[in-house]
Design a protein around this motif. Sequence first.
Motif, PDB file in Angstrom:
ATOM      1  N   UNK A  19      11.028  -8.595 -42.029  1.00  0.00           N
ATOM      2  CA  UNK A  19      11.101  -9.003 -40.769  1.00  0.00           C
ATOM      3  C   UNK A  19      10.583  -6.987 -40.101  1.00  0.00           C
ATOM      4  N   UNK A  20      11.337  -6.153 -40.895  1.00  0.00           N
ATOM      5  CA  UNK A  20      10.794  -4.425 -40.636  1.00  0.00           C
ATOM      6  C   UNK A  20       8.767  -4.254 -40.726  1.00  0.00           C
ATOM      7  N   UNK A  21       8.686  -5.151 -41.217  1.00  0.00           N
ATOM      8  CA  UNK A  21       7.069  -5.395 -42.109  1.00  0.00           C
ATOM      9  C   UNK A  21       6.638  -3.967 -42.766  1.00  0.00           C
ATOM     10  N   UNK A  38      12.199   1.818 -44.057  1.00  0.00           N
ATOM     11  CA  UNK A  38      12.727   2.868 -44.216  1.00  0.00           C
ATOM     12  C   UNK A  38      12.350   4.526 -43.256  1.00  0.00           C
ATOM     13  N   UNK A  39      13.338   4.670 -43.030  1.00  0.00           N
ATOM     14  CA  UNK A  39      12.224   6.086 -42.246  1.00  0.00           C
ATOM     15  C   UNK A  39      12.211   6.912 -43.677  1.00  0.00           C
ATOM     16  N   UNK A  40      11.520   7.695 -42.715  1.00  0.00           N
ATOM     17  CA  UNK A  40      10.822   9.118 -43.070  1.00  0.00           C
ATOM     18  C   UNK A  40      12.116   9.862 -43.840  1.00  0.00           C
ATOM     19  N   UNK A  41      12.871  10.318 -43.261  1.00  0.00           N
ATOM     20  CA  UNK A  41      13.758  10.965 -43.167  1.00  0.00           C
ATOM     21  C   UNK A  41      14.240  10.293 -44.517  1.00  0.00           C
ATOM     22  N   UNK A  42      15.101   9.044 -44.640  1.00  0.00           N
ATOM     23  CA  UNK A  42      15.547   8.812 -46.308  1.00  0.00           C
ATOM     24  C   UNK A  42      14.092   8.987 -47.500  1.00  0.00           C
ATOM     25  N   UNK A  43      13.030   8.149 -46.749  1.00  0.00           N
ATOM     26  CA  UNK A  43      12.004   8.467 -48.081  1.00  0.00           C
ATOM     27  C   UNK A  43      12.356   9.653 -48.792  1.00  0.00           C
ATOM     28  N   UNK A  44      12.435  11.232 -47.300  1.00  0.00           N
ATOM     29  CA  UNK A  44      12.306  12.041 -48.105  1.00  0.00           C
ATOM     30  C   UNK A  44      13.445  12.800 -48.769  1.00  0.00           C
ATOM     31  N   UNK A  56       5.787   3.565 -51.743  1.00  0.00           N
ATOM     32  CA  UNK A  56       5.867   2.148 -52.303  1.00  0.00           C
ATOM     33  C   UNK A  56       6.876   0.901 -51.958  1.00  0.00           C
ATOM     34  N   UNK A  57       6.965  -0.288 -52.226  1.00  0.00           N
ATOM     35  CA  UNK A  57       8.040  -1.071 -51.551  1.00  0.00           C
ATOM     36  C   UNK A  57       8.629  -0.799 -52.587  1.00  0.00           C
ATOM     37  N   UNK A  58       8.827  -0.966 -54.341  1.00  0.00           N
ATOM     38  CA  UNK A  58       9.558  -0.480 -55.170  1.00  0.00           C
ATOM     39  C   UNK A  58      10.839   0.771 -54.507  1.00  0.00           C
ATOM     40  N   UNK A  59      10.153   1.522 -54.059  1.00  0.00           N
ATOM     41  CA  UNK A  59      10.630   2.408 -53.377  1.00  0.00           C
ATOM     42  C   UNK A  59      11.629   2.088 -52.646  1.00  0.00           C
ATOM     43  N   UNK A  60      11.427   1.520 -51.606  1.00  0.00           N
ATOM     44  CA  UNK A  60      12.487   0.577 -50.296  1.00  0.00           C
ATOM     45  C   UNK A  60      13.106   0.152 -51.526  1.00  0.00           C
ATOM     46  N   UNK A  61      13.011  -0.783 -51.810  1.00  0.00           N
ATOM     47  CA  UNK A  61      13.866  -1.843 -52.365  1.00  0.00           C
ATOM     48  C   UNK A  61      15.194  -0.777 -53.664  1.00  0.00           C
ATOM     49  N   UNK A  62      14.964   0.053 -54.085  1.00  0.00           N
ATOM     50  CA  UNK A  62      15.846   0.793 -54.797  1.00  0.00           C
ATOM     51  C   UNK A  62      16.562   1.204 -53.610  1.00  0.00           C
ATOM     52  N   UNK A  63      16.282   2.296 -52.491  1.00  0.00           N
ATOM     53  CA  UNK A  63      16.767   2.518 -51.903  1.00  0.00           C
ATOM     54  C   UNK A  63      17.699   1.884 -50.395  1.00  0.00           C
ATOM     55  N   UNK A  64      17.080   0.348 -50.206  1.00  0.00           N
ATOM     56  CA  UNK A  64      18.401  -0.346 -49.916  1.00  0.00           C
ATOM     57  C   UNK A  64      19.417  -1.172 -50.680  1.00  0.00           C
ATOM     58  N   UNK A  65      18.739  -1.390 -51.677  1.00  0.00           N
ATOM     59  CA  UNK A  65      20.132  -1.626 -53.492  1.00  0.00           C
ATOM     60  C   UNK A  65      21.094  -0.730 -53.184  1.00  0.00           C
ATOM     61  N   UNK A  66      20.657   0.770 -53.031  1.00  0.00           N
ATOM     62  CA  UNK A  66      21.325   1.735 -53.536  1.00  0.00           C
ATOM     63  C   UNK A  66      22.542   2.185 -52.156  1.00  0.00           C
ATOM     64  N   UNK A  92      24.409  -2.834 -41.609  1.00  0.00           N
ATOM     65  CA  UNK A  92      24.292  -1.206 -41.951  1.00  0.00           C
ATOM     66  C   UNK A  92      22.799  -0.915 -41.776  1.00  0.00           C
ATOM     67  N   UNK A  93      21.647  -1.808 -42.363  1.00  0.00           N
ATOM     68  CA  UNK A  93      20.589  -1.688 -42.255  1.00  0.00           C
ATOM     69  C   UNK A  93      19.742  -0.801 -40.657  1.00  0.00           C
ATOM     70  N   UNK A  94      20.742  -1.570 -40.339  1.00  0.00           N
ATOM     71  CA  UNK A  94      19.994  -1.573 -38.457  1.00  0.00           C
ATOM     72  C   UNK A  94      20.983  -0.256 -38.045  1.00  0.00           C
ATOM     73  N   UNK A  95      21.934  -0.032 -38.468  1.00  0.00           N
ATOM     74  CA  UNK A  95      23.473   0.871 -37.371  1.00  0.00           C
ATOM     75  C   UNK A  95      23.471   2.175 -38.461  1.00  0.00           C
ATOM     76  N   UNK A  96      23.278   1.601 -40.179  1.00  0.00           N
ATOM     77  CA  UNK A  96      24.207   2.393 -40.237  1.00  0.00           C
ATOM     78  C   UNK A  96      25.389   1.702 -41.180  1.00  0.00           C
ATOM     79  N   UNK A  97      26.084   2.354 -42.524  1.00  0.00           N
ATOM     80  CA  UNK A  97      26.961   1.587 -42.899  1.00  0.00           C
ATOM     81  C   UNK A  97      27.712   1.287 -42.396  1.00  0.00           C
ATOM     82  N   UNK A  98      28.529   3.397 -41.834  1.00  0.00           N
ATOM     83  CA  UNK A  98      29.486   3.690 -41.639  1.00  0.00           C
ATOM     84  C   UNK A  98      30.017   3.173 -40.272  1.00  0.00           C
TER      85      UNK A  98
END
Length: 188
Positions: A19-21, A38-44, A56-66, A92-98
């Motif tokens: 969906x995010x592309x 994944x935003x640049x801030x989160x990736x950094x 990389x896709x695998x980095x995004x997957x790891x961030x989503x999972x964690x 949570x992905x769209x608005x934050x887990x809290x």
Amino acid sequence: MGAKMHETIDDLIDAVMEREGGYVDHPADRGGPTRWGITEAVARTHGWRGSMRQFPRDEAVAIYRRLYWYRPGLEAVAARAPRLAAELFDTGVNMGPPVAAGFLQRALNALNRGATDYPDLTLDGRIGPATLAAIDAFLATRRAVGEAVLLKAIDGLQGERYIALAERRPANEAFLYGWLAQRIGEPA
């Protein structure tokens, strides 16, 4: 979100990433460049130093999972109510887990019949033992249809928040249709 009960976290992550592309840098998006959602801030924050175009896709997957599954405790929710966990992940992905956890807590408080089914929860945006106990009590009292009712309540809170975001910041109107369309499974 319309999640199926057999979806795994891998399925949920794949759906979000589809969906995010790939790389997106929309001028109205305050979050700046993203890749795989994944935003640049989160990736950094998680160690990525390269261009977001190559994130990389695998980095995004790891961030989503964690960050969006394990840290908020959604595996414990999934053991009780898989569709609810899928919805909380998506929210949570769209608005934050809290925010997602807060929607759940608000819905559970409003549905506990004046704290007669289980005690009111502190609205702390965290899924801990008290929130899990409230889910258990709610589902035991309301049976199979209970999960669907919680999903409807969370969707309602999410929709209201999207509209409020567009009302407060007109540039967000560029995203409103897509935000709402994904709620019903339509392409943005």
